[in-house]
Design a protein around this motif. Structure first.
Motif, short mmCIF file in Angstrom:
data_model
loop_
_atom_site.label_atom_id
_atom_site.label_comp_id
_atom_site.label_asym_id
_atom_site.label_seq_id
_atom_site.Cartn_x
_atom_site.Cartn_y
_atom_site.Cartn_z
N GLU A 180 23.76 44.18 29.93
CA GLU A 180 24.75 43.13 30.11
C GLU A 180 26.07 43.50 29.44
O GLU A 180 27.14 43.28 30.00
CB GLU A 180 24.23 41.81 29.55
N LYS A 181 26.00 44.08 28.25
CA LYS A 181 27.21 44.48 27.53
C LYS A 181 27.93 45.60 28.28
O LYS A 181 29.14 45.59 28.40
CB LYS A 181 26.88 44.95 26.11
N ASN A 198 27.77 46.24 31.50
CA ASN A 198 28.30 45.71 32.76
C ASN A 198 29.56 44.90 32.54
O ASN A 198 30.42 44.85 33.41
CB ASN A 198 27.25 44.86 33.48
N SER A 199 29.70 44.26 31.38
CA SER A 199 30.90 43.46 31.12
C SER A 199 32.13 44.35 30.94
O SER A 199 33.25 43.92 31.17
CB SER A 199 30.70 42.58 29.89
N TYR A 200 31.94 45.61 30.57
CA TYR A 200 33.06 46.54 30.42
C TYR A 200 33.48 47.14 31.74
O TYR A 200 34.57 47.66 31.87
CB TYR A 200 32.71 47.66 29.43
N LYS A 201 32.62 47.09 32.74
CA LYS A 201 32.94 47.68 34.04
C LYS A 201 33.87 46.81 34.86
O LYS A 201 34.51 47.27 35.78
CB LYS A 201 31.66 47.93 34.84
N LYS A 202 33.95 45.52 34.56
CA LYS A 202 34.74 44.58 35.37
C LYS A 202 36.20 44.68 35.08
O LYS A 202 36.74 45.10 34.18
CB LYS A 202 34.26 43.16 35.12
#
Length: 67
Positions: free
Chosen positions: A60-61, A63-67
């Motif tokens: 989750e952490k 994936n939050s940087y990929k946005k």
């Protein structure tokens, strides 16, 4: 004194075991347990990291940087 081995398939790991499995630093994992960010339980004075939940938290952490 014999060395302790890490059972990589165990659901709960010590911060050291979690560090070996994930490649993250033991200090990062221990500090995450202290702050309550990393899912864990306390057994006496020791922390046990729930590896399934920890891996999900890491995903989750990341994936939050990929946005």
């Amino acid at each position: 004194m014999p060395r302790k081995t890490i059972e990589r398939t165990a659901l709960f790991q010590t911060p050291r075991g979690a560090a070996i499995i994930t490649g993250l630093s033991e200090r990062f994992i221990r500090q995450g347990c202290i702050s309550g960010d990393i899912p864990h339980i306390r057994v006496g004075n020791d922390y046990r990291v729930n590896m399934d939940m920890f891996i999900q938290w890491l995903n989750e952490k990341s994936n939050s940087y990929k946005k």
